[in-house]
Design an enzyme around this catalytic site. Structure first.
Site, PDB file in Angstrom:
ATOM      1  N   ASP A  30       0.942  -1.050  -0.049  1.00  0.00           N
ATOM      2  CA  ASP A  30      -0.105  -0.272   0.045  1.00  0.00           C
ATOM      3  C   ASP A  30       0.817   1.216  -0.090  1.00  0.00           C
ATOM      4  O   ASP A  30       1.801   1.481   0.685  1.00  0.00           O
ATOM      5  CB  ASP A  30      -1.011  -0.169   1.214  1.00  0.00           C
ATOM      6  CG  ASP A  30      -2.066   0.886   0.936  1.00  0.00           C
ATOM      7  OD1 ASP A  30      -3.245   0.417   0.889  1.00  0.00           O
ATOM      8  OD2 ASP A  30      -1.750   2.277   1.066  1.00  0.00           O
ATOM      9  N   HIS A  46     -11.321  -7.625 -12.977  1.00  0.00           N
ATOM     10  CA  HIS A  46     -11.775  -6.645 -12.347  1.00  0.00           C
ATOM     11  C   HIS A  46     -13.186  -7.044 -12.041  1.00  0.00           C
ATOM     12  O   HIS A  46     -13.914  -7.541 -12.546  1.00  0.00           O
ATOM     13  CB  HIS A  46     -12.043  -5.623 -13.375  1.00  0.00           C
ATOM     14  CG  HIS A  46     -12.547  -4.270 -12.967  1.00  0.00           C
ATOM     15  ND1 HIS A  46     -11.726  -3.380 -12.208  1.00  0.00           N
ATOM     16  CD2 HIS A  46     -13.622  -3.919 -12.556  1.00  0.00           C
ATOM     17  CE1 HIS A  46     -12.428  -2.364 -11.552  1.00  0.00           C
ATOM     18  NE2 HIS A  46     -13.937  -2.724 -11.911  1.00  0.00           N
ATOM     19  N   HIS A  97     -10.067  -5.413  -3.272  1.00  0.00           N
ATOM     20  CA  HIS A  97      -8.904  -5.874  -2.814  1.00  0.00           C
ATOM     21  C   HIS A  97      -9.089  -6.135  -1.286  1.00  0.00           C
ATOM     22  O   HIS A  97     -10.083  -5.747  -0.668  1.00  0.00           O
ATOM     23  CB  HIS A  97      -7.888  -4.583  -2.837  1.00  0.00           C
ATOM     24  CG  HIS A  97      -8.396  -3.497  -2.468  1.00  0.00           C
ATOM     25  ND1 HIS A  97      -9.464  -2.599  -3.225  1.00  0.00           N
ATOM     26  CD2 HIS A  97      -8.224  -2.543  -1.420  1.00  0.00           C
ATOM     27  CE1 HIS A  97      -9.829  -1.336  -2.578  1.00  0.00           C
ATOM     28  NE2 HIS A  97      -9.295  -1.400  -1.452  1.00  0.00           N
ATOM     29  N   HIS A  99      -6.957  -6.001   2.219  1.00  0.00           N
ATOM     30  CA  HIS A  99      -5.507  -5.269   2.980  1.00  0.00           C
ATOM     31  C   HIS A  99      -5.258  -6.399   3.984  1.00  0.00           C
ATOM     32  O   HIS A  99      -6.047  -7.021   4.802  1.00  0.00           O
ATOM     33  CB  HIS A  99      -5.983  -4.225   3.719  1.00  0.00           C
ATOM     34  CG  HIS A  99      -6.594  -3.142   3.118  1.00  0.00           C
ATOM     35  ND1 HIS A  99      -5.840  -1.609   2.811  1.00  0.00           N
ATOM     36  CD2 HIS A  99      -8.003  -2.806   2.397  1.00  0.00           C
ATOM     37  CE1 HIS A  99      -6.703  -0.751   2.217  1.00  0.00           C
ATOM     38  NE2 HIS A  99      -7.849  -1.388   2.005  1.00  0.00           N
TER      39      HIS A  99
HETATM   40  P1  AMP Z   1      -9.774   1.261   0.171  1.00  0.00           P
HETATM   41  O1  AMP Z   1      -9.761   2.501   0.783  1.00  0.00           O
HETATM   42  O2  AMP Z   1     -10.154   0.063   1.028  1.00  0.00           O
HETATM   43  O3  AMP Z   1     -10.263   1.140  -1.230  1.00  0.00           O
HETATM   44  O4  AMP Z   1      -8.096   0.982  -0.200  1.00  0.00           O
HETATM   45  C1  AMP Z   1      -7.417   1.531  -1.101  1.00  0.00           C
HETATM   46  C2  AMP Z   1      -6.023   1.571  -0.828  1.00  0.00           C
HETATM   47  O5  AMP Z   1      -5.123   1.793  -1.920  1.00  0.00           O
HETATM   48  C3  AMP Z   1      -5.442   2.732   0.125  1.00  0.00           C
HETATM   49  O6  AMP Z   1      -4.948   2.046   1.093  1.00  0.00           O
HETATM   50  C4  AMP Z   1      -4.628   3.563  -0.599  1.00  0.00           C
HETATM   51  O7  AMP Z   1      -3.405   3.886   0.191  1.00  0.00           O
HETATM   52  C5  AMP Z   1      -4.099   2.416  -1.592  1.00  0.00           C
HETATM   53  N1  AMP Z   1      -3.502   3.010  -2.789  1.00  0.00           N
HETATM   54  C6  AMP Z   1      -3.987   4.061  -3.671  1.00  0.00           C
HETATM   55  N2  AMP Z   1      -3.186   4.207  -4.715  1.00  0.00           N
HETATM   56  C7  AMP Z   1      -2.286   3.297  -4.696  1.00  0.00           C
HETATM   57  C8  AMP Z   1      -1.023   3.223  -5.439  1.00  0.00           C
HETATM   58  N3  AMP Z   1      -0.585   3.576  -6.467  1.00  0.00           N
HETATM   59  N4  AMP Z   1      -0.229   2.074  -5.207  1.00  0.00           N
HETATM   60  C9  AMP Z   1      -0.520   1.422  -4.113  1.00  0.00           C
HETATM   61  N5  AMP Z   1      -1.383   1.662  -3.017  1.00  0.00           N
HETATM   62  C10 AMP Z   1      -2.385   2.568  -3.400  1.00  0.00           C
END
Ligand code: AMP
Length: 111
Positions: A30, A46, A97, A99
């Protein structure tokens, strides 16, 4: 999907810190980590979130969780997995996704 951030990361069009890949799953760190280990585990196909997840994809994600936890060295100490789904959960990227968070003691409360 054309305009999806995580599809672009999977396709190599946007750089990432990749930690794992198999036929169905891609995983990377992340960009804004919330724990010493914070990996995003993403199906290559997707789909917006868990509401669209089929059994085959769910199994692939679960298998990747175990592999990545072992690879990151948090299998013995413990880790947390979260998948935000929709508005109230603050999902910010509309590509399913999971985490994976670990590497430190977490709060007992989850929300
Ligand atoms: P969510 O809020 O559960 O949709 O999680 C999306 C996650 O994507 C967040 O924790 C962001 O920090 C992460 N994120 C956004 N852009 C990127 C990126 N380019 N590379 C890695 N992580 C990202």
């Amino acid at each position: 999907m054309n305009d999806c951030l995580f599809c672009k990361i999977i396709a190599g069009e946007i750089p990432c810190n990749k930690v794992y890949e198999d036929d169905a799953v891609f995983a990377f760190r992340d960009i804004n980590p919330q724990a010493p280990v914070h990996v995003l585990i993403v199906p290559k196909k997707h789909m917006a979130n868990m509401l669209e997840c089929d059994a085959e994809t769910a199994a692939a994600l679960a298998s990747a969780v175990g592999a990545i936890a072992r690879q990151e060295g948090v299998d013995a100490s413990g880790f947390r997995i979260i998948s935000n789904c929709g508005h109230d959960a603050c999902q910010s990227v509309n590509h399913l996704h999971v985490h994976l968070l670990g590497g430190a003691q977490m709060a007992e409360k989850m929300a």
